[in-house]
Design an enzyme around this catalytic site. Structure first.
Site, short mmCIF file in Angstrom:
data_model
loop_
_atom_site.label_atom_id
_atom_site.label_comp_id
_atom_site.label_asym_id
_atom_site.label_seq_id
_atom_site.Cartn_x
_atom_site.Cartn_y
_atom_site.Cartn_z
N ASP A 44 -11.05 11.28 -1.51
CA ASP A 44 -10.51 12.32 -0.88
C ASP A 44 -10.39 11.86 0.60
O ASP A 44 -10.00 12.34 1.33
CB ASP A 44 -12.47 12.51 0.19
CG ASP A 44 -13.44 13.39 -1.31
OD1 ASP A 44 -12.64 14.53 -2.01
OD2 ASP A 44 -14.82 14.11 -0.77
N GLY A 45 -9.87 10.29 1.35
CA GLY A 45 -9.57 9.88 2.33
C GLY A 45 -8.32 9.96 1.63
O GLY A 45 -7.32 10.52 3.10
N ASP A 144 -28.28 9.16 18.22
CA ASP A 144 -27.05 7.88 17.64
C ASP A 144 -26.04 7.94 17.59
O ASP A 144 -25.28 7.58 18.02
CB ASP A 144 -27.92 7.28 16.80
CG ASP A 144 -28.79 6.51 15.97
OD1 ASP A 144 -28.74 5.96 17.21
OD2 ASP A 144 -28.92 5.65 15.16
N ALA A 152 -15.93 23.17 5.00
CA ALA A 152 -15.21 22.39 3.67
C ALA A 152 -15.96 20.70 4.02
O ALA A 152 -16.09 20.10 2.94
CB ALA A 152 -13.57 22.25 4.10
N TYR A 157 -19.98 13.63 6.04
CA TYR A 157 -20.74 13.17 6.95
C TYR A 157 -21.85 14.06 6.93
O TYR A 157 -22.92 14.02 7.49
CB TYR A 157 -20.00 12.88 8.01
CG TYR A 157 -20.70 11.55 8.47
CD1 TYR A 157 -21.76 10.92 9.06
CD2 TYR A 157 -19.41 11.40 10.09
CE1 TYR A 157 -22.21 10.34 9.52
CE2 TYR A 157 -19.88 10.28 11.35
CZ TYR A 157 -21.45 9.61 10.69
OH TYR A 157 -22.05 9.05 11.40
N ASN A 158 -21.82 15.08 7.43
CA ASN A 158 -22.91 16.42 8.22
C ASN A 158 -23.97 16.95 7.23
O ASN A 158 -25.17 16.45 7.74
CB ASN A 158 -22.25 17.91 7.95
CG ASN A 158 -22.99 18.55 7.96
OD1 ASN A 158 -23.70 19.49 9.56
ND2 ASN A 158 -23.35 19.31 7.28
N SER A 160 -25.14 14.08 4.96
CA SER A 160 -25.78 12.60 5.12
C SER A 160 -26.82 12.13 6.24
O SER A 160 -27.58 12.04 6.30
CB SER A 160 -24.68 11.46 4.98
OG SER A 160 -23.88 11.60 6.05
#
Length: 254
Positions: A44-45, A144, A152, A157-158, A160
């Site tokens: 994905d990166g 934090d 998409a 990250y969202n 997790s």
């Protein structure tokens, strides 16, 4: 459209480099300025960086997974590449535009296809003030960090950080806190895609905060402005029946 002129890109991992050599030998390597499609071999990166690299040419990108994370990638196969390209479904994504102001007065602008995030870079929790379209919505969030995600990017990250999965065609963004301490039970918000989100960092010298637009990082942030940029369209290709909409639905029942 029948794709014929392919430009291949690959990550640095051996499996991806081997696939690059194989496909380049079989199909040739069309220069990027003459290609009508890009095939990205990696994770994905790689596809995120490839979409940004070729955004000025508006080239569609078809990814095949030769990396570790492959949510945006198609299954790898040596066979029938042209057939797969010409049968593929297209998803169009508008990125987020981040405008970060640093404590020294410098500013940095960057685009994010998945999310823009803020995270503490010191031992103490961040203190953030949140404004939506210029109106204060939260005077203080102690956490934090926090992020704003596109549909998409909502499974990345969202997700997790316990944020919601958003349908790909939904005109909304997810604002999600990370390890919120105060208000302790605040789970975030779903905002219209046109919303302009501002984070102001309180006690920025004492509680330093970094920002990231996908993988582009900015340190010592004082203020962060985020908005969807509808003038830019990223085109991603998927095998039939395995498009982003299907993947987002499937992820919720995994």
């Amino acid at each position: 459209m029948a794709f014929k002129n392919i430009h291949f890109v690959a990550s640095s991992v051996p499996l991806a480099r081997e696939a690059l050599a194989k496909f380049s030998h079989r199909f040739g390597q069309t220069p990027a300025d003459k290609a009508d499609v890009v095939v990205a071999l990696g994770g994905d990166g790689l596809i995120l960086s490839t979409l940004q690299k070729f955004q000025s040419r508006n080239l569609p990108v078809y990814g095949m997974n030769r990396g570790t994370v492959g949510f945006l990638m198609n299954t790898y196969s040596d066979d029938s590449l042209l057939d797969r390209l010409n049968a593929a479904e297209e998803a169009v994504i508008n990125p987020l535009r981040m405008f970060a102001t640093q404590t020294n007065g410098d500013s940095v602008e960057a685009l994010a296809i998945n999310e823009v995030s803020l995270i503490r870079s010191g031992p103490q929790a961040a203190r953030l003030r949140i404004l939506i379209d210029g109106r204060e919505r939260m005077a203080e969030l102690v956490c934090d960090g926090a992020l704003v995600s596109t549909p998409a990017g909502s499974t990345a990250y969202n997700y997790s950080a316990h944020g919601p999965i958003l349908p790909i065609r939904a005109d909304v963004l997810a604002l999600t806190p990370m390890a919120a301490f105060r208000p302790r039970r605040w789970r975030g918000a779903i905002l219209p895609r046109e919303a302009k989100v501002t984070f102001e960092v309180l006690e920025a010298e004492k509680r330093p905060v970094s920002a990231a637009a996908d993988s582009a990082e900015v340190r010592d942030v004082l203020r962060l402005d985020i908005a969807s940029d509808s003038t830019i369209e990223h085109r991603i290709l998927f095998d039939p029946g395995h498009g982003l909409e299907e993947r987002l639905i499937r992820e919720q029942f995994a």
